[in-house]
Motif scaffolding. Structure first.
Motif, PDB file in Angstrom:
ATOM      1  N   GLY A 196     -24.946 -84.678  35.856  1.00 21.77           N
ATOM      2  CA  GLY A 196     -24.220 -84.236  36.887  1.00 21.77           C
ATOM      3  C   GLY A 196     -24.622 -84.844  38.126  1.00 21.77           C
ATOM      4  N   VAL A 197     -24.723 -86.004  38.327  1.00 21.33           N
ATOM      5  CA  VAL A 197     -24.912 -86.663  39.579  1.00 21.33           C
ATOM      6  C   VAL A 197     -23.631 -87.180  40.128  1.00 21.33           C
ATOM      7  CG1 VAL A 197     -25.950 -88.667  40.573  1.00 21.33           C
ATOM      8  CG2 VAL A 197     -26.955 -87.521  38.600  1.00 21.33           C
ATOM      9  N   VAL A 198     -23.208 -86.246  41.010  1.00 24.45           N
ATOM     10  CA  VAL A 198     -21.645 -86.328  41.509  1.00 24.45           C
ATOM     11  C   VAL A 198     -21.367 -87.586  42.183  1.00 24.45           C
ATOM     12  CG1 VAL A 198     -20.143 -85.160  43.435  1.00 24.45           C
ATOM     13  CG2 VAL A 198     -21.330 -83.796  41.697  1.00 24.45           C
ATOM     14  N   SER A 199     -22.232 -88.269  43.118  1.00 21.33           N
ATOM     15  CA  SER A 199     -22.171 -89.284  43.583  1.00 21.33           C
ATOM     16  C   SER A 199     -21.897 -90.607  42.770  1.00 21.33           C
ATOM     17  CB  SER A 199     -23.257 -89.825  44.511  1.00 21.33           C
ATOM     18  OG  SER A 199     -24.386 -89.933  43.660  1.00 21.33           O
ATOM     19  N   SER A 214     -19.505 -88.776  29.878  1.00 26.07           N
ATOM     20  CA  SER A 214     -20.061 -87.347  29.367  1.00 26.07           C
ATOM     21  C   SER A 214     -20.534 -86.691  30.528  1.00 26.07           C
ATOM     22  CB  SER A 214     -20.952 -87.694  28.183  1.00 26.07           C
ATOM     23  OG  SER A 214     -20.431 -87.748  26.863  1.00 26.07           O
ATOM     24  N   VAL A 215     -20.538 -85.517  30.545  1.00 24.90           N
ATOM     25  CA  VAL A 215     -21.289 -84.869  31.531  1.00 24.90           C
ATOM     26  C   VAL A 215     -21.944 -83.682  30.916  1.00 24.90           C
ATOM     27  CG1 VAL A 215     -20.769 -83.125  33.597  1.00 24.90           C
ATOM     28  CG2 VAL A 215     -19.536 -85.340  33.372  1.00 24.90           C
ATOM     29  N   SER A 216     -23.324 -83.337  31.122  1.00 20.41           N
ATOM     30  CA  SER A 216     -23.996 -82.697  30.577  1.00 20.41           C
ATOM     31  C   SER A 216     -23.962 -81.162  31.432  1.00 20.41           C
ATOM     32  CB  SER A 216     -25.524 -83.152  30.682  1.00 20.41           C
ATOM     33  OG  SER A 216     -25.605 -84.076  29.921  1.00 20.41           O
ATOM     34  N   PRO A 236     -24.095 -78.464  42.965  1.00 20.14           N
ATOM     35  CA  PRO A 236     -23.838 -77.177  41.980  1.00 20.14           C
ATOM     36  C   PRO A 236     -22.486 -77.352  41.303  1.00 20.14           C
ATOM     37  CG  PRO A 236     -23.751 -76.759  44.581  1.00 20.14           C
ATOM     38  CD  PRO A 236     -23.934 -78.128  44.345  1.00 20.14           C
ATOM     39  N   LEU A 237     -22.399 -76.372  40.264  1.00 23.94           N
ATOM     40  CA  LEU A 237     -21.300 -76.488  39.239  1.00 23.94           C
ATOM     41  C   LEU A 237     -20.040 -76.709  39.650  1.00 23.94           C
ATOM     42  CD1 LEU A 237     -20.694 -76.267  36.370  1.00 23.94           C
ATOM     43  CD2 LEU A 237     -20.957 -73.920  36.352  1.00 23.94           C
ATOM     44  N   GLU A 238     -19.946 -75.765  40.860  1.00 29.00           N
ATOM     45  CA  GLU A 238     -18.459 -76.003  41.457  1.00 29.00           C
ATOM     46  C   GLU A 238     -18.270 -77.664  42.011  1.00 29.00           C
ATOM     47  OE1 GLU A 238     -17.690 -73.019  44.557  1.00 29.00           O
ATOM     48  OE2 GLU A 238     -15.917 -73.453  45.061  1.00 29.00           O
ATOM     49  N   GLU A 239     -19.119 -78.124  42.529  1.00 32.12           N
ATOM     50  CA  GLU A 239     -18.693 -79.271  43.399  1.00 32.12           C
ATOM     51  C   GLU A 239     -18.793 -80.397  42.091  1.00 32.12           C
ATOM     52  OE1 GLU A 239     -21.472 -81.751  46.023  1.00 32.12           O
ATOM     53  OE2 GLU A 239     -21.770 -79.707  46.453  1.00 32.12           O
ATOM     54  N   LEU A 240     -19.518 -80.170  40.978  1.00 30.27           N
ATOM     55  CA  LEU A 240     -19.408 -80.901  39.786  1.00 30.27           C
ATOM     56  C   LEU A 240     -18.038 -81.008  39.146  1.00 30.27           C
ATOM     57  CD1 LEU A 240     -20.647 -82.667  37.618  1.00 30.27           C
ATOM     58  CD2 LEU A 240     -21.705 -80.647  36.528  1.00 30.27           C
ATOM     59  N   MET A 241     -17.490 -79.610  39.024  1.00 37.88           N
ATOM     60  CA  MET A 241     -16.243 -79.557  38.484  1.00 37.88           C
ATOM     61  C   MET A 241     -15.147 -80.120  39.361  1.00 37.88           C
ATOM     62  SD  MET A 241     -17.226 -78.602  35.669  1.00 37.88           S
ATOM     63  CE  MET A 241     -15.546 -78.403  34.855  1.00 37.88           C
ATOM     64  N   ASP A 242     -15.092 -80.018  40.519  1.00 42.30           N
ATOM     65  CA  ASP A 242     -14.286 -80.822  41.670  1.00 42.30           C
ATOM     66  C   ASP A 242     -14.258 -82.055  41.307  1.00 42.30           C
ATOM     67  OD1 ASP A 242     -13.615 -78.669  42.588  1.00 42.30           O
ATOM     68  OD2 ASP A 242     -14.846 -78.623  44.444  1.00 42.30           O
TER      69      ASP A 242
END
Ligand code: SAH
Length: 344
Positions: A196-199, A214-216, A236-242
């Motif tokens: 989940g490394v958004v960058s 793939s995203v864990s 956070p999950l919200e940022e990850l999903m965005d």
């Protein structure tokens, strides 16, 4: 580490080397062909190169960057390979055959250790020691090609490490593996898995590569995810999903969400429904993985009835779901069981 491994060069890098040594550009293609199509293991074997070029290559580059110390498992079954790196660090690479399809998948490590410390994963228990270089990552594939007698069909970055914590070297390795005149492993057959490394997700969206992402996920809400995965504090999950939504919009690619099922932690019917809510209207797949036992984590895998109910809830909501039995448990070669060790 300043050693230059020959497997760490892009074709353009070899061309630059040839130019620097006043050799015609086509020599680079010849070297590339010896490396990845004929798969020789020394410069001496590159018979159509002038002797002085072979000598120059040997002066500048190291061929073997991994020393295979141990192979667990039999040919045709899941095999775990233990490699020693130049600085005595150890990594593991797994070969996973799919006998019915007649294909082989190699599960690659991208770092020695991992800094992300997911509670259930052995790879991150001691933090990260260092990044692997592109040469070492491609070296893992070449070693596997030697074991198999040919290149593997699929590559997944699901071994030790977080690929997006070593973004540049991983992407360079992907480009080397993918090159049509080399190993030619199709981008769609290469999967990068991130905790989940958004960058990294944002950067990958800009690469114009057809690789699989793939995203864990492992939890449908912030609280449970944060309790399992410290990365949730940074992203956070919200940022990850965005970020995932932006990625699919930009690339038109489908993301696979990995969800490790842990008894009484993230396996309830209510959590399955919550996951449906989170992923609905999202063009994605879900991979459910029963927890593989690791010493440091006292969680258990749910019973098969619970896992089936979880699976069915997602399927009934129209989410393309697989309940994957994590291969290689007996060898401690399954998801999250690989660990970094050091000798000497
Ligand atoms: N760092 C990357 C890739 C490594 S692990 C990532 O986190 O995605 C590959 C997958 O195995 C991840 O989904 C990871 O969360 C999962 N995994 C880790 N430990 C596990 C365990 N003990 N049982 C089942 N899956 C596990």
């Amino acid at each position: 580490m300043n050693q230059l491994f020959i497997y760490g060069l892009l074709l353009e890098g070899l061309e630059a080397f040839c130019k620097e040594h006043r050799q015609p550009a086509f020599r680079a293609k010849q070297i590339w062909d010896w490396l990845y199509v004929k798969r020789v293991s020394s410069f001496d074997e590159m018979k159509n190169l002038p002797a002085d070029l072979r000598a120059k290559l040997a002066d500048h580059f190291i061929f073997q960057c991994l020393e295979k110390l141990e192979t667990k498992g039999d040919p045709g079954e899941t095999q775990k390979l233990l490699f020693k790196l130049g600085d005595n660090e150890l990594i593991e690479t797994v070969i996973i055959p799919a006998p019915r399809r007649g294909t082989n998948t190699v599960c690659l490590s991208s770092q020695v250790g991992c800094r992300f410390g997911c509670a259930f994963c052995a790879s991150g228990q001691k933090g990260v020691i260092r990044n692997l270089t592109a040469g070492e990552i491609v070296g893992e594939v070449m070693e596997v090609a030697n074991v198999l007698g040919g290149r593997p069909d699929n590559v997944v970055f699901m071994g030790i490490g977080e690929p997006f914590d070593n973004y540049d070297e991983v992407l360079k390795a992907v480009r080397i593996l993918n090159h049509p005149d080399g190993l030619c492993i199709g981008a769609r057959r290469i999967t990068i898995s991130t905790c989940g490394v958004v960058s990294g997700i944002q950067m990958l969206a800009e690469e114009g590569l057809q690789v699989e992402l793939s995203v864990s996920l492992h939890a449908p809400d912030e609280e449970v995810r944060a309790s399992l995965m410290p990365v949730n504090e940074t992203w956070p999950l919200e940022e990850l999903m965005d970020a995932c939504r932006a990625y699919t919009e930009k690339t038109k690619r489908i993301i696979t969400f990995e969800y490790t099922l842990i008894k009484d932690v993230n396996d309830s019917a209510a959590q399955a429904r919550q996951l449906v809510k989170l992923l609905k209207k999202f063009n994605c797949r879900v991979n459910l993985i029963p927890l593989s036992p690791v010493e440091e984590f006292d969680g258990e895998r749910p019973d098969s009835e619970t896992m089936k109910t979880f699976f069915q809830t997602l399927e009934n909501a129209g989410i393309n779901t697989t309940l994957r039995d994590s291969k290689g448990s007996a060898l401690k070669a399954a998801c999250g069981q690989l660990r970094a060790r050091r000798i000497g």
